[in-house]
Structure formats: structure tokens, C-alpha cells
Enzyme design. Structure first.
Site, short mmCIF file in Angstrom:
data_model
loop_
_atom_site.label_atom_id
_atom_site.label_comp_id
_atom_site.label_asym_id
_atom_site.label_seq_id
_atom_site.Cartn_x
_atom_site.Cartn_y
_atom_site.Cartn_z
N ASN A 142 0.85 -1.19 0.00
CA ASN A 142 0.00 0.00 0.00
C ASN A 142 0.89 1.25 0.00
OD1 ASN A 142 -1.60 2.25 0.98
ND2 ASN A 142 -3.16 0.77 1.55
N GLU A 143 0.93 1.94 -1.13
CA GLU A 143 1.81 3.10 -1.27
C GLU A 143 1.45 4.22 -0.30
OE1 GLU A 143 4.51 3.29 -3.05
OE2 GLU A 143 4.26 1.30 -3.93
N GLU A 172 -1.36 -14.73 4.18
CA GLU A 172 -2.77 -14.90 4.53
C GLU A 172 -3.04 -14.28 5.89
OE1 GLU A 172 -6.22 -18.34 5.05
OE2 GLU A 172 -4.13 -18.93 4.67
N ASP A 218 -1.69 -3.76 10.69
CA ASP A 218 -3.06 -4.06 10.30
C ASP A 218 -3.91 -2.97 10.93
OD1 ASP A 218 -4.95 -5.54 8.88
OD2 ASP A 218 -5.61 -6.58 10.68
#
Length: 200
Positions: free
Chosen positions: A9-10, A38, A67
Site C-alpha cells: 500500500n503506497e 494470509e 493491520d
């Protein structure tokens, strides 16, 4: 000191580089690492730890993995760890952010502000040869009534602060002072370079 960020994710990489300016932050793309991890944990902490361990074991470069997501109080913390994936794994990319945001807004149509409370949560795991450590950052706010602002990424356009502005409206400098990712990265600063085996 070089730290690998375990994400593609840039937007996340850019934020982390802006906050942890004292370190050489590198991305998976830069080292041609195309591993898919995963994320089957039940909490943000578990997913961050799973990713950090997997990437470190493959690259042997000290790394951080995060996360993050929204917890909406009206729905007992939904979407939580499924924030990026509640429309399905095939729509988990950043290019589907607007579609996910519009789903949330439609679901909350006509719900008054006092019942639109939400938390933006970021858990970051740091992993090196001594082990793994996880920290957590939180920011409280609301789900806006409509998308607002052109900046940011993910759900920034619908996460509204007490001042009525969304993350996407306040600009990256202000966001990087108050966001849950900023709070978590400040805690990671205390962890990086520490011998996790001895606790020193």
C-alpha cells in the site's frame, strides 16, 4: 538503520516514511519481494504479527507490518479486521476504497451523529532476529454522512474527527500528528533497535 515495511500500500509507505524520517524505510516492491501473506488472525494484533513474522522469515530484514481498520460502535466493532475485505478478497485493494466507503455510508443512512461513533485502530508489529513486538494506536471519531476531502487513502474520506473534518480534509501533516498510525509508530520507535530477547 534500514527497516522493511511489509505492505504494498503506497499510501501507508508514504505515511510511515514521513513519520519515521530517521530510518531508511524500504518497501516490498523495492526488494522485489512478492510474497502473499494470509491474514487469518482474529484481531489487528494477530494479523500484524503474522505478516511481520512471514516477511522477516523470508527476507531476514528487520521489518514492520501493520493491520488497521475501522471499528463502528453501532455495529459492535464491525468491520474491524475485515475493513479492507468485507466486500470480498477480490475487492480488498485501495482502488476499491470508495466502493467500501459508500457501502458503509449506505448502511448507516439516517443514523444520527451520536450513534456514528467509530475508532480508527492501527496495530504495528516489529520483527527482527530477536523476536516480534506488537503495539497499538487508536483515534476516536465518527463516520461522516458523506465522503469529504481529496487527500488521504482508504477510509480517510469518511472518518470524521471532533472538529467535523475527515482525515482526507486535514492534510497529511496534521494527520501525521494525530492518527492512530502515528500513535502506534511512536511506540514502535521505542521498540526498534531493542534486543527483544533480553528486553534491554
Amino acid at each position: 538503520m534500514k527497516i522493511l515495511v511489509a505492505t504494498k500500500n503506497e499510501g501507508k509507505i508514504k505515511e510511515i516514511k514521513e513519520i519515521l524520517k530517521e530510518y531508511e524505510i524500504i518497501s516490498l516492491k523495492e526488494i522485489n519481494c512478492d510474497i502473499e501473506v494470509e491474514e487469518n488472525g482474529k484481531t489487528f494484533e494477530e494479523n500484524a504479527k503474522i505478516k511481520a513474522k512471514a516477511i522477516y522469515n523470508k527476507t531476514k530484514i528487520q521489518c514492520i507490518a501493520d493491520d488497521s481498520g475501522l471499528e463502528i460502535l453501532e455495529y459492535n466493532g464491525w468491520p474491524g479486521v475485515k475493513t479492507a475485505r468485507f466486500l470480498g478478497e477480490n475487492k480488498s485493494g485501495n482502488e476499491y476504497s470508495r466502493e467500501r466507503n459508500e457501502y458503509i455510508l449506505a448502511k448507516m443512512k439516517d443514523i444520527p451523529k451520536e450513534r456514528r461513533k467509530a475508532k480508527h485502530i492501527t496495530c504495528i508489529a516489529y520483527c527482527d532476529k530477536y523476536g516480534v513486538k506488537v503495539v497499538r494506536g487508536e483515534e476516536e471519531g465518527y463516520i461522516a454522512n458523506e465522503p469529504k476531502g481529496e487527500g488521504g487513502f482508504g477510509f480517510d474520506e469518511i472518518f470524521e474527527l471532533e472538529n467535523g473534518k475527515t482525515y482526507a480534509q486535514i492534510g497529511k501533516e496534521e494527520k501525521n500528528k494525530i492518527s492512530s498510525r502515528k500513535r502506534a509508530l511512536e511506540k514502535i520507535r521505542e521498540v526498534v533497535g531493542v534486543d527483544l530477547q533480553s528486553g534491554k
